[in-house]
Scaffold this motif. Structure first.
Motif, PDB file in Angstrom:
ATOM      1  N   ARG A 101      -1.841  -2.599 -18.147  1.00  8.61           N
ATOM      2  CA  ARG A 101      -0.633  -2.391 -17.351  1.00  8.61           C
ATOM      3  C   ARG A 101      -0.807  -2.984 -15.954  1.00  8.61           C
ATOM      4  NH1 ARG A 101       3.822   1.160 -17.729  1.00  8.61           N
ATOM      5  NH2 ARG A 101       4.382   1.958 -15.686  1.00  8.61           N
ATOM      6  N   LEU A 102      -1.985  -2.729 -15.386  1.00  6.10           N
ATOM      7  CA  LEU A 102      -2.259  -3.244 -14.052  1.00  6.10           C
ATOM      8  C   LEU A 102      -2.249  -4.780 -14.059  1.00  6.10           C
ATOM      9  CD1 LEU A 102      -2.979  -2.137 -11.238  1.00  6.10           C
ATOM     10  CD2 LEU A 102      -5.355  -2.657 -11.786  1.00  6.10           C
ATOM     11  N   CYS A 133      10.003  -2.524  -7.804  1.00  8.90           N
ATOM     12  CA  CYS A 133      10.425  -2.551  -9.202  1.00  8.90           C
ATOM     13  C   CYS A 133       9.250  -2.212 -10.109  1.00  8.90           C
ATOM     14  CB  CYS A 133      10.952  -3.928  -9.574  1.00  8.90           C
ATOM     15  SG  CYS A 133      12.605  -4.253  -9.013  1.00  8.90           S
ATOM     16  N   LEU A 134       8.092  -2.814  -9.819  1.00 11.10           N
ATOM     17  CA  LEU A 134       6.918  -2.569 -10.645  1.00 11.10           C
ATOM     18  C   LEU A 134       6.508  -1.105 -10.566  1.00 11.10           C
ATOM     19  CD1 LEU A 134       4.782  -5.738  -9.936  1.00 11.10           C
ATOM     20  CD2 LEU A 134       5.707  -5.027 -12.118  1.00 11.10           C
ATOM     21  N   CYS A 135       6.577  -0.557  -9.349  1.00 13.45           N
ATOM     22  CA  CYS A 135       6.168   0.838  -9.179  1.00 13.45           C
ATOM     23  C   CYS A 135       7.105   1.764  -9.932  1.00 13.45           C
ATOM     24  CB  CYS A 135       6.168   1.204  -7.699  1.00 13.45           C
ATOM     25  SG  CYS A 135       4.798   0.487  -6.825  1.00 13.45           S
ATOM     26  N   LEU A 136       8.373   1.452  -9.846  1.00 16.82           N
ATOM     27  CA  LEU A 136       9.355   2.388 -10.381  1.00 16.82           C
ATOM     28  C   LEU A 136       9.569   2.196 -11.875  1.00 16.82           C
ATOM     29  CD1 LEU A 136      10.919   4.535  -8.913  1.00 16.82           C
ATOM     30  CD2 LEU A 136      12.880   3.032  -8.888  1.00 16.82           C
ATOM     31  N   LEU A 137       9.633   0.933 -12.288  1.00 16.21           N
ATOM     32  CA  LEU A 137      10.015   0.673 -13.673  1.00 16.21           C
ATOM     33  C   LEU A 137       8.865   0.180 -14.527  1.00 16.21           C
ATOM     34  CD1 LEU A 137      13.243  -1.269 -12.768  1.00 16.21           C
ATOM     35  CD2 LEU A 137      13.116   1.096 -13.481  1.00 16.21           C
ATOM     36  N   GLY A 138       7.771  -0.197 -13.875  1.00 15.67           N
ATOM     37  CA  GLY A 138       6.671  -0.724 -14.652  1.00 15.67           C
ATOM     38  C   GLY A 138       6.941  -2.147 -15.068  1.00 15.67           C
ATOM     39  N   PRO A 139       5.961  -2.794 -15.664  1.00 15.25           N
ATOM     40  CA  PRO A 139       6.158  -4.190 -16.077  1.00 15.25           C
ATOM     41  C   PRO A 139       7.012  -4.283 -17.332  1.00 15.25           C
ATOM     42  CG  PRO A 139       3.981  -3.463 -16.652  1.00 15.25           C
ATOM     43  CD  PRO A 139       4.610  -2.322 -15.942  1.00 15.25           C
ATOM     44  N   ASN A 140       8.232  -3.949 -17.172  1.00 17.37           N
ATOM     45  CA  ASN A 140       9.137  -3.874 -18.308  1.00 17.37           C
ATOM     46  C   ASN A 140      10.412  -4.630 -17.939  1.00 17.37           C
ATOM     47  OD1 ASN A 140      10.806  -3.256 -20.357  1.00 17.37           O
ATOM     48  ND2 ASN A 140      10.697  -1.031 -20.114  1.00 17.37           N
ATOM     49  N   ALA A 177       0.828  -1.206   0.000  1.00 18.83           N
ATOM     50  CA  ALA A 177       0.000   0.000   0.000  1.00 18.83           C
ATOM     51  C   ALA A 177       0.859   1.251   0.000  1.00 18.83           C
ATOM     52  CB  ALA A 177      -0.925  -0.025   1.212  1.00 18.83           C
ATOM     53  N   VAL A 178       1.873   1.256   0.849  1.00 20.24           N
ATOM     54  CA  VAL A 178       2.724   2.451   0.920  1.00 20.24           C
ATOM     55  C   VAL A 178       3.433   2.675  -0.411  1.00 20.24           C
ATOM     56  CG1 VAL A 178       4.811   3.345   1.977  1.00 20.24           C
ATOM     57  CG2 VAL A 178       3.011   2.430   3.386  1.00 20.24           C
ATOM     58  N   ASN A 179       3.886   1.579  -1.004  1.00 20.32           N
ATOM     59  CA  ASN A 179       4.559   1.722  -2.293  1.00 20.32           C
ATOM     60  C   ASN A 179       3.619   2.286  -3.350  1.00 20.32           C
ATOM     61  OD1 ASN A 179       7.405   0.895  -2.597  1.00 20.32           O
ATOM     62  ND2 ASN A 179       6.703  -0.890  -1.459  1.00 20.32           N
ATOM     63  N   LEU A 180       2.363   1.785  -3.334  1.00 22.50           N
ATOM     64  CA  LEU A 180       1.397   2.278  -4.315  1.00 22.50           C
ATOM     65  C   LEU A 180       1.111   3.747  -4.095  1.00 22.50           C
ATOM     66  CD1 LEU A 180      -1.146  -0.631  -4.729  1.00 22.50           C
ATOM     67  CD2 LEU A 180       0.526   0.227  -6.345  1.00 22.50           C
ATOM     68  N   VAL A 181       0.941   4.105  -2.825  1.00 18.55           N
ATOM     69  CA  VAL A 181       0.664   5.508  -2.527  1.00 18.55           C
ATOM     70  C   VAL A 181       1.813   6.385  -3.001  1.00 18.55           C
ATOM     71  CG1 VAL A 181       0.450   7.141  -0.632  1.00 18.55           C
ATOM     72  CG2 VAL A 181      -0.901   5.056  -0.625  1.00 18.55           C
ATOM     73  N   LEU A 182       3.011   5.924  -2.710  1.00 14.23           N
ATOM     74  CA  LEU A 182       4.181   6.692  -3.136  1.00 14.23           C
ATOM     75  C   LEU A 182       4.214   6.813  -4.652  1.00 14.23           C
ATOM     76  CD1 LEU A 182       6.970   5.383  -0.780  1.00 14.23           C
ATOM     77  CD2 LEU A 182       5.986   7.662  -0.855  1.00 14.23           C
ATOM     78  N   CYS A 203       0.135  -7.423 -12.092  1.00 12.07           N
ATOM     79  CA  CYS A 203      -0.301  -8.542 -11.247  1.00 12.07           C
ATOM     80  C   CYS A 203       0.366  -9.832 -11.692  1.00 12.07           C
ATOM     81  CB  CYS A 203      -1.818  -8.698 -11.308  1.00 12.07           C
ATOM     82  SG  CYS A 203      -2.657  -7.351 -10.504  1.00 12.07           S
ATOM     83  N   ILE A 204       0.400 -10.048 -13.004  1.00 15.73           N
ATOM     84  CA  ILE A 204       1.010 -11.285 -13.501  1.00 15.73           C
ATOM     85  C   ILE A 204       2.487 -11.337 -13.130  1.00 15.73           C
ATOM     86  CG2 ILE A 204       1.651 -12.485 -15.619  1.00 15.73           C
ATOM     87  CD1 ILE A 204      -1.018 -11.519 -16.774  1.00 15.73           C
ATOM     88  N   TYR A 205       3.148 -10.207 -13.287  1.00 17.08           N
ATOM     89  CA  TYR A 205       4.567 -10.158 -12.925  1.00 17.08           C
ATOM     90  C   TYR A 205       4.751 -10.507 -11.453  1.00 17.08           C
ATOM     91  CZ  TYR A 205       6.922  -8.365 -17.069  1.00 17.08           C
ATOM     92  OH  TYR A 205       7.481  -8.238 -18.292  1.00 17.08           O
ATOM     93  N   PHE A 206       3.872  -9.937 -10.636  1.00 21.51           N
ATOM     94  CA  PHE A 206       3.991 -10.178  -9.203  1.00 21.51           C
ATOM     95  C   PHE A 206       3.819 -11.666  -8.890  1.00 21.51           C
ATOM     96  CE2 PHE A 206       2.184 -10.377  -4.923  1.00 21.51           C
ATOM     97  CZ  PHE A 206       3.180  -9.728  -4.228  1.00 21.51           C
TER      98      PHE A 206
END
Lengths: 1168, 219
Positions: B79-80, B127-134, B53-58, B84-87
């Motif tokens: 993207r979302l 990683c997902l927050c910062l770089l996206g699913p890439n 949650a904190v990561n998402l908020v950030l 999820c799949i990446y996670f």
């Protein structure tokens, strides 16, 4: 574009001068000398390690031989008739019995001061209030009320003060050391004569309750037994409450003659809380009540013995030889009067100190039993006084007769022991023998004239006691004392040698490193020191100890070397470059080092070693990625020109390397399924797959398993053949290769047949029994013989190369792209462009050659590029099959995994090692560490554990017809079984150096696996860069030898720090509770493993050198033949070839000295 | 400019640490008998949720990668889903790696998987927050000289320290101390948490110390 080197070469060749020839000869000799000095240096380092191990062992592991002789009633210990007092009495053995029953209460770790009578408050000091003081009030009460019936002694235990050793001592009357060399390593059962055995053989009913260690020591000896687990040190109550539940009912039932109760609560309380804890007071009070209850129930014919097996330190541990650990309680009580007089009232708080093992002969004679054969304790003479008629003369005579029996028995033991083993001091032995014969003669004389004075009797008693104490002192000297000096010396020697390995391995590849001067001086110094020492010792007449002599020689050779190295090093380099290992690898090695100091980690090493190995592997993959070697992202957009720079590292695909890593982890995890527990604990269960198939019931599962095992064998064979086939070495007509083609399948067949016979031997019809037995003896021998023959062939002709006379110019080859149509992708382009380039080069070269007048006669040699590794792999396979035969059938799956995972690891490591053409070649530390870790991991995954009961004893009977045909052969077989992984990995160690060169052709192989059907693949084009592969090593023989030396030293270093850690752990933790259970066996297994590994390593390196020498002589012969054949001819050498039928010979540059200087022209496949 | 960046990084990291501390204390108000060791799985779930949650908020507040050109709903949804799949993929691959490292295969599956979830929370979610699913960007960041901002640098440090913490957490398991936290996978989860927190603390400090040396190609 540079001018083609062959042009320059041929120019050079025309001006060959005779002087160069001589140069060639000397260079060849120099190379051979270099090889010999490398081997000698490695051998010298190994010897240094051995000297250190031997020195440490001689100080730490005290050995004693176990004799299996037994005393018996019918056979008196001495030549004289049975002594005074026992004649004519029925049921008496050596002496008339005074008690018919005994209750032995053993309270573990009952230190003497736990029972010490409290000082009466006479002195002004305030009474010390420690929790354990004065809790055993019942003893004190009895001592005060019935002084003639009870006595408290301080019993002195001998180190090691661990329970099992003390129990052995308390029943055999001997001095158990850690290794009691006997017939039986497989179980802890006592083979020596002991009290329990004597009880049983005289028909007494022995009832036991308590610590389940007794179950292992005396299997099946008790008429009734209640065992409780002793494993959990934190559990204070299970054992004690269990005993208390059964103790009084058993006593009341009367169905016993000997009742033994072994309480553990006090010991566990000490380990958990220490002695100064309220729990200890509770525990002691409980024991006090128990004793109280016992005393009330005793009958007149019963003796009560309450004793502790050892004491405990201030922190509550034991195992060593400090005062607190060795002092224990011994309390005797009987409802009938035991002693003629009250105890001497001099200092009641300081009772008599008697050796612990004195209890054994005393108990034996009091109960009318023979004294156990190996006893060296002295009877407590006081107990043999006549209580009824208290004439001093008859009392003394009774004591003397008991002592005489005891002395006779000890003398008989000494006589037998010194005939069987030589570890007692001869001089002292003679002195004691004289003493005994004198005392014995005096005693006989006294018996003849019974009116002799009492003073004479006292002299005899003193003489006997002197004799007995002398024997004990002598035995303690040789059996039961650590030699701290030797232990420290051994550790220091090991550490110095490890340092030497590190130093020289750094040094070996630096330019200007010459081994021989470094080698000559230390060896001469060592020899000098050894001779001088021998001379000194010989002149002074001291006893010569080969261990000390070897250590002196080692130190004598090590010191000048280190001094010289220090001087040489300090002037050139800073000390910082001494630790060249990358940080993470250093960390992993440190963790491994530190883990050997924790008993938990040693016990859990079977899981810890694969964990560390897996960490190292993931680290390697991550590091490759981090350094950008996995993916060529920058190069993706740029047209690849990699083929123009063939010296660059092969670009491995990321997925490929990741697959290698995951495959490795999977292999390691699968191999971990064949796990054996170090001991029977509920938390851990051994793999059921370690047992031989013969023990399985249920035909179907057995057949399936048999199929799987044979499948593993066949796939191992197929994998090795496939590998050789892939690198083309299978096509050679050499005998060793022929052996691989035909001998190996025979070996597989033999092994499979042996397994079938062994697993189904019980089901064979009776008529065929003899045949089956004969075949199951002969088959393993045949397999081993085949393997030996194969190895001999390999040593005789190690060069597996196919030589063909190629007609015509070798360069006219079809250039055909394995696809048609326009290039569609980047990959296709990558592929086509070189083809076109090659074609042009071909044309150019053809034109150039045509300018020369004569068409060269060409000889094509295949598979030179993998000639070293082919020999190594063949040797390893030949070694693996006999070793496999020594294991249980299902271990063959682990062997398959072993080969697979080492193959994967080598590939993974090769991905990180750049191939450097001119040298120096190095093997990185992570490779060596991973190899050593894998050897350890395989040791465990083949079902071994570093404890003696876990040794696979059945290996001693593989291919041996009669039980114990020869003990050295059995030892060899068991050793080969135990250290199979050490042998294989040590011999295979040079592969670490060779494999990166072998993988050089990977890039080209990759290309071949692109689309395309069989026909297209067969006309696959030549690659641009001819992979030189292992011939690169030959180009720089000096660097090759240096690299082999470095590899050997690095591997020895990694192994050396393991043995150093084990020795250091055993040295520092010699008082630890687990020292005899965990650290000492671990040290012994590591020591043996080190010796086996180092020998294997030297053999492996020697094999590579043998191949190298054979390749050299092969070249020389070839060149000579060519010179004889024609004035100028071409030589073509090839690296790898898969289908030699239509193989196109590769041109391999061979810049060996011989060829450069010979008159033959050489095709040099250059980059234009 | 750079100092303010580092400050923002520090505050973000402090928030993450705070969320972990909150996950220890808050549940005890709502749940009975809550303690980290005894109701370990519950704590693991709560901790994962809090950190995510904190990561998402950030992420929503900070919007680190403003370069996304498209902002249509379907793009966001894919993207979302991809995230999820990446996670999930990372959870499963961590689980496989744990088993390969020696975790029991058939027993304690739930415990092993929750450790994988926790470790994914500490590593994959940032990683997902910062770089996206890439995935390519991930590979780039986790290689030498691959980081292009202090955020990516701190991502490197926290991820590696989480891994190292988990790894170190495995070492007390064989010891015979008989403590409750030595059981699988408690010591490893604790190790991962401590490693993550250590990474959160260390990375701003490290970046601050090396701010002179750190030069990025982009700006």
């Amino acid at each position: 574009m540079r001018s083609p080197p062959w042009a320059a070469l041929s120019r050079a060749c025309t001006s060959v001068v005779p002087g160069r020839r001589r140069g060639r000869c000397t260079s060849g000799r120099r190379s051979r000398m270099q090889k010999i000095s490398v081997l000698l240096f490695l051998a010298w380092v190994c010897l240094l390690f051995y000297a250190g191990i031997a020195l440490f062992t001689s100080g730490f592991l005290l050995t004693r031989w176990e004799l299996t002789n037994h005393s018996s009633c019918q056979e008196p210990p001495g030549p004289e008739s049975l002594p005074w007092g026992s004649r004519g009495k029925p049921g008496a053995c050596w002496m008339a019995s005074r008690f018919s029953r005994v209750v032995l209460v053993l309270i573990d770790a009952l230190r003497f001061d736990f029972a010490q009578p409290q000082l009466s408050h006479s002195s002004g000091e305030p009474p010390v209030s420690l929790p354990f003081l004065g809790k055993l009030g019942s003893l004190k009460k009895i001592l005060e009320i019935q002084p003639h019936h009870a006595r408290l002694y301080q019993s002195k235990a001998d180190p090691p003060t661990t329970t099992m050793q003390r129990l052995k001592a308390l029943t055999t009357g001997s001095l158990p050391t850690f290794i009691d060399v006997g017939n039986n390593f497989a179980s802890y059962a006592i083979v020596e004569d002991n009290l329990i055995k004597q009880f049983v053989s005289t028909g007494k009913r022995v009832v036991f309750m308590g610590d389940d260690t007794w179950k292992d020591l005396f299997p099946g000896a008790f008429s009734k037994a209640f065992f409780f687990p002793s494993f959990d040190v934190r559990d204070l109550h299970t054992v004690d409450n269990g005993i208390l539940e059964h103790l009084y009912p058993t006593m009341d039932s009367g169905e016993w003659d000997v009742l033994i109760a072994h309480f553990l609560g006090v010991d566990h309380c000490g380990h958990k809380h220490g002695p100064d804890h309220p729990e200890m007071a509770k525990k002691l009070s409980q024991m006090d009540q128990m004793i109280q209850g016992l005393v009330e129930r005793l009958e007149n014919d019963t003796l009560l013995v309450v004793t502790g097996d050892h004491g405990m330190t201030v922190s509550g541990n034991h195992g060593g030889d400090s005062e607190l650990e060795t002092s224990a309680v011994l309390f005797l009580y009987s409802p009938t009067a035991l002693f003629p007089s009250a105890p001497p009232e001099v200092r009641p708080e300081k009772p008599e100190v008697i050796p612990q093992i004195s209890l054994v002969p005393t108990l034996a004679l009091l109960l009318g039993l023979p004294i156990p054969f190996g006893n060296i304790g002295e009877v407590m003479a006081e107990l043999f006084s006549e209580v009824e008629d208290s004439q001093p003369h008859s009392s003394a005579l009774a004591q003397a007769s008991a002592l005489h029996l005891n002395a006779q028995q000890v003398f008989r033991f000494l006589h037998t022991y010194s005939a069987a083993a030589q570890d007692l001091q001869v001089k002292e032995l003679h002195r004691l023998q004289n003493l005994f014969s004198k005392a014995s003669a005096n005693y006989q004389r006294l018996l003849q004239s019974p009116q002799g004075a009492e003073a004479a009797l006292q002299t005899v008693i003193t003489e006997m006691q002197q004799f007995l104490r002398g024997v004990r002192a002598m035995c303690i000297e040789s059996w039961a004392r650590f030699s701290l000096v030797r232990m420290a010396g051994g550790v220091a020697l090991l550490a110095a040698t490890c340092f030497l390995c590190l130093l020289v391995s750094q040094w070996a590849t630096s330019p200007g490193f010459y081994l021989r001067p470094l080698l000559v001086m230390p060896v001469t110094c060592g020899l000098t020191v050894a001779t001088v020492c021998t001379g000194l010792l010989a002149t002074t007449g001291l006893q010569l100890d080969p261990v000390v002599l070897g250590a002196m020689a080692a130190v004598g050779s090590l010191l000048p070397f280190l001094w010289k190295a220090w001087a040489g090093w300090g002037s050139r380099r800073s000390m910082a470059s001494l630790l060249p290992m990358p940080g993470p690898v250093l960390l992993l090695l440190l963790i491994r080092f530190a883990g050997l100091f924790s008993d938990s980690f040693v016990v859990a090493e079977a899981r810890a070693a694969p964990f560390l190995l897996a960490s190292l592997i993931l680290l390697l993959v991550a590091q490759l990625h981090w350094e950008g070697k996995l993916l060529p992202p920058k190069l993706l957009t740029i047209p690849r020109l990699g083929f123009l720079t063939p010296t660059g590292p092969p670009r491995h695909h990321g997925v490929h390397t990741l697959g290698l890593g995951v495959g490795l982890l999977l292999c390691i995890r699968l191999a971990g399924l064949f796990h054996r527990c170090p001991e029977e604990t509920p938390a851990c269960s051994s793999s059921p797959w370690l047992s031989p198939l013969a023990s399985m019931v249920g035909g179907r599962a057995k057949n399936l398993w048999y199929g799987a095992c044979v499948g593993a064998l066949v796939s191992l064979l197929a994998a090795v053949r496939l590998w050789l086939h892939r690198y083309g070495n299978l096509k050679s007509p050499e005998p060793s290769v022929l052996f691989v083609r035909w001998g190996l399948p025979l070996m597989v067949l033999g092994t499979a047949a042996y397994w079938a016979l062994a697993s189904g031997a019980d089901e064979a019809p009776p008529r065929l029994r003899a045949l089956v037995a004969g075949a199951s003896v002969m088959l393993p021998r045949a397999v081993a013989g085949l393997a030996a023959a194969g190895l001999m062939l390999l040593l005789w002709r190690p060069v597996a190369v196919l030589v063909k006379a190629a007609t015509g110019a070798p360069r006219t080859r079809t250039v055909l792209a394995p696809f048609s149509g326009p290039p569609a992708s980047q990959a296709d382009l990558d592929y086509v462009v070189p083809q076109i380039y090659r074609h042009m080069q071909e044309e150019f070269r053809g034109r150039l050659e045509r300018t020369k007048s004569q068409a060269p006669l060409t000889v094509a040699a295949y598979q030179l590029g993998s000639v070293y590794s082919a020999a190594m792999v063949t040797a390893l396979t030949l070694l693996a099959f006999p070793l496999l035969l020594l294991h249980a059938e299902r271990i063959s799956l682990v062997f398959l995994l072993l080969f697979l995972q080492s193959f994967l690891l080598l590939h993974l490591l090769a991905a990180g090692i750049p191939v450097t053409t001119p040298g120096p070649f190095t093997v990185p530390w992570q490779a060596v560490s991973a190899w050593a870790f894998m050897a350890t991991q395989t040791f465990y995954s083949t079902g071994h554990q570093p404890v003696f009961p876990a040794i696979h004893w059945h290996a001693a009977f593989v291919g041996v017809s009669e039980r114990l045909e020869s003990s050295s052969l059995s030892a060899f077989l068991v050793g080969a079984n135990t250290f199979a992984s050490h042998i294989l990995f040590a011999v295979g160690c040079p592969l670490l150096l060779l494999w990166p060169f072998l993988c050089e052709s990977q890039g080209s192989r990759k290309r071949r696996q692109l689309p395309g059907n069989e026909a297209e693949a067969r006309v696959r084009p030549e690659e641009e860069e001819e992979p030189l592969m292992e011939m690169r090593l030959r180009q720089a023989p000096h660097h090759f030898n240096a690299a082999l030396l470095q590899l050997g030293l690095k591997y020895l270093f990694v192994l050396g720090i393991q043995i150093l850690a084990c020795a250091l752990a055993a040295f520092i933790l010699r008082r630890h509770l687990m020292v005899w259970k965990v650290f000492a066996p671990k040290f012994m297994f590591e020591g043996m493993g080190f010796i086996v590994s180092s020998v294997g390593l030297c053999l492996g390196i020697a094999l590579v050198m043998r191949v190298d020498g054979a390749v050299s002589s092969w070249f020389r012969q070839l060149v000579l033949a060519q010179q004889r054949g024609g004035e100028q001819s071409g030589l073509v050498f090839t690296g790898a070839e898969s289908s030699a039928g239509e193989a196109q010979p590769h041109l391999l540059p061979l810049c060996s000295q011989e060829l450069l200087t010979s008159g033959t022209s050489l095709f040099y496949n250059s980059k234009l | 400019m750079k100092d303010t960046d580092i400050k923002r990084l520090l505050y973000a990291h402090l928030l993450c640490i705070f969320s972990i501390i909150l996950s220890i204390f808050i549940p005890s108000f709502f749940l009975e008998n809550f303690s980290i060791l005894e109701t370990h799985l519950t704590w693991l779930c709560i901790c994962s949720v809090f950190v995510t949650a904190v990561n998402l908020v950030l992420y929503l507040v900070g919007k680190p990668n403003t370069s996304s050109k498209r902002s249509s709903l379907s793009y966001k949804v894919t993207r979302l889903l991809k995230c999820c799949i990446y996670f999930l993929m990372s959870c499963f691959s961590f689980h496989v790696i744990f088993v390969l490292y020696g975790a029991p295969l058939t027993e304690l599956v739930l415990e092993t998987f929750s450790l994988a979830v926790l470790l994914s929370t500490f590593t994959t979610v940032p990683c997902l927050c910062l770089l996206g699913p890439n995935f390519k960007a991930w590979l780039r960041v986790f290689s030498r000289n691959g980081a292009t901002s202090i955020w990516e640098n701190s991502l490197q440090i926290t991820t590696i320290s989480s891994f190292v913490g988990t790894w170190l957490g495995a070492f007390p398991i064989p010891l015979d101390w008989g403590r409750p936290w030595q059981e699988w996978p408690i010591s490893c989860t604790l190790g991962a948490t401590f490693g993550y927190m250590a990474g959160l603390v260390i990375s701003p400090l490290w970046i601050y110390w090396n701010r002179k040396e750190l030069t990025y190609k982009n700006n």
